[in-house]
Scaffold this active site. Sequence first.
Site, short mmCIF file in Angstrom:
data_model
loop_
_atom_site.label_atom_id
_atom_site.label_comp_id
_atom_site.label_asym_id
_atom_site.label_seq_id
_atom_site.Cartn_x
_atom_site.Cartn_y
_atom_site.Cartn_z
N HIS A 214 0.81 -1.22 0.00
CA HIS A 214 0.00 0.00 0.00
C HIS A 214 0.84 1.28 0.00
O HIS A 214 0.32 2.36 -0.15
CB HIS A 214 -0.93 0.02 1.21
CG HIS A 214 -0.22 0.28 2.51
ND1 HIS A 214 0.55 -0.66 3.14
CD2 HIS A 214 -0.16 1.39 3.29
CE1 HIS A 214 1.05 -0.16 4.25
NE2 HIS A 214 0.65 1.09 4.37
N1 UDP Z 1 -3.65 -5.76 8.59
C1 UDP Z 1 -4.95 -6.19 8.79
N2 UDP Z 1 -5.69 -6.55 7.71
C2 UDP Z 1 -5.22 -6.49 6.42
C3 UDP Z 1 -3.88 -6.04 6.23
C4 UDP Z 1 -3.12 -5.67 7.33
O1 UDP Z 1 -5.41 -6.27 9.93
O2 UDP Z 1 -5.94 -6.82 5.49
C5 UDP Z 1 -2.86 -5.32 9.75
C6 UDP Z 1 -1.47 -5.89 9.86
O3 UDP Z 1 -1.49 -7.10 10.57
C7 UDP Z 1 -0.73 -4.81 10.62
C8 UDP Z 1 -1.42 -3.56 10.19
O4 UDP Z 1 -2.67 -3.94 9.63
O5 UDP Z 1 -0.92 -4.93 12.02
C9 UDP Z 1 -0.55 -2.85 9.19
O6 UDP Z 1 -1.19 -1.73 8.72
P1 UDP Z 1 -0.59 -0.92 7.51
O7 UDP Z 1 0.11 -1.86 6.60
O8 UDP Z 1 -1.73 -0.12 6.99
O9 UDP Z 1 0.40 0.10 8.20
P2 UDP Z 1 1.93 0.04 8.56
O10 UDP Z 1 2.14 -1.10 9.50
O11 UDP Z 1 2.69 -0.10 7.30
O12 UDP Z 1 2.19 1.35 9.21
#
Ligand code: UDP
Length: 380
Positions: A214
Amino acid sequence: MTVHCLPPRPGTGRIAVVLGTRPELVKLAPLIHELGPATRLVHTGQHWDEAMSGRFLRELGLPEPELLTGVGGRPRAGQIAASLEQLDAAFTAERPGAVVVQGDTNATLAGALAANAHGIPLVHVEAGLRSHDRAMPEEHNRVMVDHIADLLCAATEENVANLRAESLYEPSIELTGNTVVEVVRRQLPDAASRAVLLARYGLRPDGYVLATVHRPENTDTAEALGAVLTELGRIAADTPVLFPMHPRTRAAVERHGLEPLLARLTVTGPVGYGEFLGLARHAALLVSDSGGVQEECTVLGRPLLVVRRSTERPEAMDAGFATLVDPGPELGALAAEWLADAPERLARLAATPSPYGDGLASVRIARLTLALTEPALSAA
Ligand code: UDP
């Protein structure tokens, strides 16, 4: 000579936990539970819909937040400005005892600036992460927040070293561990529920790839997103690839006309947290550009290819769980290699401890945060 002034004046109010996105809900949940009724939850609305927020609040057992308006969907400066103005009014109406923010989002920076403007003690959870990649807005957010925080909760020794390298005030730095360890342990569905989940998708344990992308570097241009999707399609020729698509990625696929590249993938919308953990727990391989997944893979004992040019989380790499990979042909080639030796790799990782702590980070952070506020609140 370094001169350190007195810390900000503690308030008597509850502790404002300011957040705005899915990963903040996930990683602050254990701390909010520890703080209990002392919590005042404020959601900036940066990600505010059922799929990215509503069901996470319910699933994680979080209280109904105070919700700011007009923040989501705006460019970065507009999000920060709109959040800051409303937080300023909210903190004037009821001064919190302390403000807690986590990570590196626009909500994190807005919450930190609002606390700073009011002279309220500021707690930064996940302090000291550094990618040294100045092209990422997150790097700027986390550096700015660390430099105005009164309590820096560093998850690892590396994070502590990063803070020391920037000469941050030593007594403010605490090695706490990362709350991801406890949230994964609590939210991972039991074995029977996981078996039902895999059956629903027609997947077999250790027999599929779970992928998410993303970040702007992978979605902003047709070339970058096309390269990732082409490689995922190549992997899917031999091994099923489940692809829960972030709303930003879905919009980018449509914008760039890349729908045909999804043909071989099993595409869903974003899934709930327990479901994501259950699926990640049995994946032969994870492919992601997410920050949180780089930590979760170490608790779940699963290998991860990180589709990014840099990371602020070297610990998962050093412990052998993850490696950075270019979104082009290198992704497909390395995935094939890691899938070929999956049985040995999975056995090795199952026996490797997570570098992110012992599952007590939220207990430590709650104790340290309460100690920043007036004694009356600490004793409550
Ligand atoms: N996650 C979720 N469902 C999904 C994809 C990701 O619950 O379909 C969770 C994942 O386990 C992690 C979090 O969302 O805890 C990550 O969010 P994101 O990738 O948006 O943000 P980042 O971690 O990169 O800041």
